[in-house]
Design a protein around this motif. Structure first.
Motif, PDB file in Angstrom:
ATOM      1  N   GLN A 266      37.490  70.545  30.428  1.00 39.74           N
ATOM      2  CA  GLN A 266      36.993  69.178  30.591  1.00 39.74           C
ATOM      3  C   GLN A 266      36.866  68.525  29.220  1.00 39.74           C
ATOM      4  O   GLN A 266      37.475  69.002  28.259  1.00 39.74           O
ATOM      5  CB  GLN A 266      35.651  69.218  31.304  1.00 39.74           C
ATOM      6  CG  GLN A 266      35.766  69.591  32.771  1.00 39.74           C
ATOM      7  CD  GLN A 266      34.409  69.651  33.416  1.00 39.74           C
ATOM      8  OE1 GLN A 266      33.680  70.601  33.263  1.00 39.74           O
ATOM      9  NE2 GLN A 266      34.082  68.612  34.152  1.00 39.74           N
ATOM     10  N   SER A 267      36.053  67.517  29.129  1.00 40.24           N
ATOM     11  CA  SER A 267      35.861  66.841  27.847  1.00 40.24           C
ATOM     12  C   SER A 267      35.308  67.818  26.816  1.00 40.24           C
ATOM     13  O   SER A 267      34.591  68.768  27.167  1.00 40.24           O
ATOM     14  CB  SER A 267      34.889  65.683  28.049  1.00 40.24           C
ATOM     15  OG  SER A 267      34.509  65.151  26.820  1.00 40.24           O
TER      16      SER A 267
ATOM     17  N   SER B 210      37.144  62.738  36.299  1.00 39.51           N
ATOM     18  CA  SER B 210      37.053  61.281  36.464  1.00 39.51           C
ATOM     19  C   SER B 210      38.180  60.763  37.347  1.00 39.51           C
ATOM     20  O   SER B 210      37.973  59.841  38.153  1.00 39.51           O
ATOM     21  CB  SER B 210      37.123  60.592  35.100  1.00 39.51           C
ATOM     22  OG  SER B 210      36.043  60.979  34.311  1.00 39.51           O
ATOM     23  N   ILE B 211      39.362  61.376  37.190  1.00 36.62           N
ATOM     24  CA  ILE B 211      40.507  60.959  38.015  1.00 36.62           C
ATOM     25  C   ILE B 211      40.211  61.249  39.491  1.00 36.62           C
ATOM     26  O   ILE B 211      40.421  60.396  40.363  1.00 36.62           O
ATOM     27  CB  ILE B 211      41.796  61.690  37.558  1.00 36.62           C
ATOM     28  CG1 ILE B 211      42.185  61.215  36.154  1.00 36.62           C
ATOM     29  CG2 ILE B 211      42.949  61.449  38.537  1.00 36.62           C
ATOM     30  CD1 ILE B 211      43.322  61.983  35.526  1.00 36.62           C
TER      31      ILE B 211
ATOM     32  N   GLN C  71      43.388  65.601  22.176  1.00 39.94           N
ATOM     33  CA  GLN C  71      43.248  64.817  23.416  1.00 39.94           C
ATOM     34  C   GLN C  71      43.051  65.710  24.636  1.00 39.94           C
ATOM     35  O   GLN C  71      43.489  66.861  24.641  1.00 39.94           O
ATOM     36  CB  GLN C  71      44.444  63.898  23.632  1.00 39.94           C
ATOM     37  CG  GLN C  71      45.766  64.591  23.854  1.00 39.94           C
ATOM     38  CD  GLN C  71      46.846  63.586  24.223  1.00 39.94           C
ATOM     39  OE1 GLN C  71      46.872  62.487  23.693  1.00 39.94           O
ATOM     40  NE2 GLN C  71      47.719  63.957  25.113  1.00 39.94           N
ATOM     41  N   ARG C  72      42.357  65.188  25.595  1.00 41.09           N
ATOM     42  CA  ARG C  72      42.158  65.898  26.864  1.00 41.09           C
ATOM     43  C   ARG C  72      42.206  64.891  28.011  1.00 41.09           C
ATOM     44  O   ARG C  72      41.801  63.737  27.846  1.00 41.09           O
ATOM     45  CB  ARG C  72      40.798  66.614  26.887  1.00 41.09           C
ATOM     46  CG  ARG C  72      40.818  67.921  26.142  1.00 41.09           C
ATOM     47  CD  ARG C  72      39.583  68.725  26.413  1.00 41.09           C
ATOM     48  NE  ARG C  72      39.558  69.909  25.569  1.00 41.09           N
ATOM     49  CZ  ARG C  72      38.573  70.786  25.556  1.00 41.09           C
ATOM     50  NH1 ARG C  72      37.529  70.617  26.347  1.00 41.09           N
ATOM     51  NH2 ARG C  72      38.618  71.842  24.776  1.00 41.09           N
ATOM     52  N   THR C  73      42.684  65.372  29.137  1.00 39.80           N
ATOM     53  CA  THR C  73      42.692  64.542  30.342  1.00 39.80           C
ATOM     54  C   THR C  73      41.428  64.845  31.139  1.00 39.80           C
ATOM     55  O   THR C  73      41.072  66.013  31.313  1.00 39.80           O
ATOM     56  CB  THR C  73      43.937  64.855  31.187  1.00 39.80           C
ATOM     57  OG1 THR C  73      45.079  64.723  30.341  1.00 39.80           O
ATOM     58  CG2 THR C  73      44.067  63.929  32.363  1.00 39.80           C
ATOM     59  N   LEU C  74      40.776  63.808  31.610  1.00 35.14           N
ATOM     60  CA  LEU C  74      39.529  63.993  32.360  1.00 35.14           C
ATOM     61  C   LEU C  74      39.850  64.009  33.860  1.00 35.14           C
ATOM     62  O   LEU C  74      39.781  62.983  34.537  1.00 35.14           O
ATOM     63  CB  LEU C  74      38.546  62.880  32.018  1.00 35.14           C
ATOM     64  CG  LEU C  74      38.233  62.691  30.528  1.00 35.14           C
ATOM     65  CD1 LEU C  74      37.307  61.516  30.315  1.00 35.14           C
ATOM     66  CD2 LEU C  74      37.617  63.952  29.939  1.00 35.14           C
TER      67      LEU C  74
END
Lengths: 177, 200
Positions: A142-143, A107-108, A101-104
Motif C-alpha cells: 500500500q502507500s 482507493s481504486i 511510486q505506488r498505486t493505491l
C-alpha cells in the motif's frame, strides 16, 4: 545578497525587494568529488570487472555478486550494487529507498464501489470489479505512509451489498413472472 | 526491510490555487534521515526523498496570495451585508430577513477569517546539489517556520553543525574569491557550419 542568509527574520531581496528568508546549510559549500573512472588491469590474472574486462575489480555487487570496477560501483545506503541490480531493484521495488511510486489499489477499489452509486445501474458492472480489485490486491504494497486496510474492507462490504441487491432484484423479477 | 514510519509535517495541498479534486495533492513527511514529499493523485502516489545530508538551502519567499484571496473573499459577505442592512434598517422592519441575512453573512465571512488567521503566504523551495524543488504544501509563513524549526536541527546534525549568518557571509566571500581566480572555459566558434569548440 549576503544579508538574507540565515537571518532570524525576513529580509528584502536585494534584486526585487520581496521579503526573503534563506536558510543555508554546510552542504552548499561541500566540494563534490569527481567520480572514479576505474583502474586498468596491470597484472595478468587480476580480477576484472564484469562489465569492463580491462578494468580492475574493486568489490562484488551486493545484489548479484558480480565483480565491479570503481566506475560500475553504485553505493546506496552502505551497500554496493551494479547498475543492473540497481535498475532491477528500482523497477521491482526491492530497494525501498529507490521506490518512487505506488498505486493505491485500496482507493481504486473504494472508488469503484462508491462513485457508481450515483447512477446505480453501473453498479452491476462495477461492484464485481471493486470486489475483484479488493481481493486481488489485498496483499499488494500500500502507500509508504501508514495506512490501514479500511478502504479495502469498505469496498468489499459495499460491493457485496450491491451484488446482493442485484441478485435479490433479479430473483424477485424472475419469480414474479 | 521494515517500513519506515513517517511523521506528518504538512497536510496535503493542491499544487495550484484553482485546483479541483482530480488534481494531485502534495504533502510533506518527516523520515528518520530524510524528508518525503508525497504527490498523490488519489489513486497513486509519487515520492521524492530529500536526504538531510544533501539539503543545501531552504528558501522562503513571501507572496501576495493572501491579499489576492482576501480581494475575492470579501465580495460575498459584502453583498450579503448590504442585504442585511436593507432588511434591518429602519429598525425592526423585517426581523426574520435580517436574521437570515446575518447568518448568510457569517457563513461567507468564515473563509475570509480563516485566510487571515492562517497568516502570510509564501513559496518555499528546497535546494540540493542537483535540483531546486518547490514544496507546495509549505504555503504559509508560520507553518513553514514551524517545519523549518523541526528539520533544522536534523539537517545540522546530518551535516555537522549549523552555519551562522557571519559564517555564511565569510564562506560566500571565499567562494567568490576562489571562483574569480579560475578562468571560465572559452568557447571558440571556428566556422558557422560546425559546432564550437572549447579553447584549452
Amino acid at each position: 545578497m549576503e544579508g538574507v542568509f540565515n537571518q532570524p527574520e525576513f529580509a528584502p531581496c536585494p534584486a526585487c525587494g520581496v521579503p526573503l528568508h534563506v536558510e543555508v546549510f554546510p552542504a552548499l559549500f561541500r566540494k563534490t568529488n569527481a567520480g572514479q573512472g576505474g583502474e586498468a588491469i596491470m597484472v595478468e590474472g587480476e580480477s576484472s570487472c564484469f562489465y569492463h574486462p580491462l578494468k580492475k575489480a574493486v568489490l562484488p555487487c551486493d545484489g548479484c555478486g558480480r565483480f565491479l570496477c570503481a566506475l560500475c560501483d553504485c553505493a546506496l545506503d552502505g551497500r554496493h550494487f551494479c547498475p543492473t541490480c540497481l535498475e532491477t531493484g528500482r523497477t521491482k521495488g526491492k530497494i525501498k529507498s529507490l521506490e518512487n511510486q505506488r498505486t493505491l489499489y485500496d482507493s481504486i477499489a473504494l472508488a469503484l464501489a462508491v462513485y457508481p452509486m450515483l447512477i446505480f445501474y453501473f453498479t452491476i458492472i462495477t461492484a464485481p470489479m471493486a470486489l475483484f480489485v479488493a481481493i486481488r490486491y489485498w496483499k499488494s504494497p500500500q502507500s509508504i505512509l501508514r495506512r490501514t486496510k479500511i478502504r479495502f474492507i469498505a469496498a468489499i462490504i459495499i460491493s457485496l451489498l450491491q451484488i446482493g441487491g442485484w441478485v435479490t432484484l433479479i430473483i424477485v423479477l424472475a419469480t414474479r413472472h | 526491510m521494515p517500513e519506515i514510519r513517517y511523521q506528518r509535517l504538512t497536510r496535503a495541498r493542491a499544487r495550484s490555487v484553482f485546483a479541483v479534486s482530480f488534481q494531485s495533492r502534495v504533502s510533506l513527511w518527516l523520515g528518520p534521515d530524510h524528508l518525503l514529499c508525497v504527490d498523490s493523485s488519489g489513486y497513486g502516489e509519487n515520492y521524492k526523498r530529500f536526504y538531510f545530508r544533501d539539503i543545501q538551502a531552504v528558501t522562503i519567499r513571501e507572496t501576495k496570495r493572501r491579499t489576492v484571496w482576501n480581494g475575492f473573499l470579501i465580495f460575498p459577505p459584502a453583498i450579503t451585508l448590504v442585504g442585511f442592512m436593507m432588511s434591518a434598517f429602519p429598525l425592526n422592519q423585517n426581523v426574520g430577513a435580517a436574521i437570515a441575512w446575518s447568518i448568510v453573512t457569517a457563513i461567507f465571512l468564515v473563509p475570509l477569517i480563516i485566510n487571515n488567521i492562517l497568516g502570510a503566504t509564501c513559496k518555499c523551495q528546497l535546494r540540493t546539489a542537483v535540483q531546486i524543488e518547490e514544496l507546495p504544501s509549505l504555503c504559509r509563513v508560520r507553518q513553514t517556520r514551524k517545519v523549518l524549526a523541526k528539520i533544522r536541527p536534523l539537517i545540522a546534525a546530518a551535516q555537522g553543525g549549523e552555519l551562522s549568518a557571519e559564517a555564511v557571509s565569510a564562506r560566500m566571500r571565499d567562494w567568490a574569491v576562489s571562483s574569480a581566480g579560475t578562468e571560465p572555459a572559452r568557447i571558440v566558434p571556428d566556422e558557422s557550419n560546425i559546432p564550437p569548440r572549447i579553447a584549452t
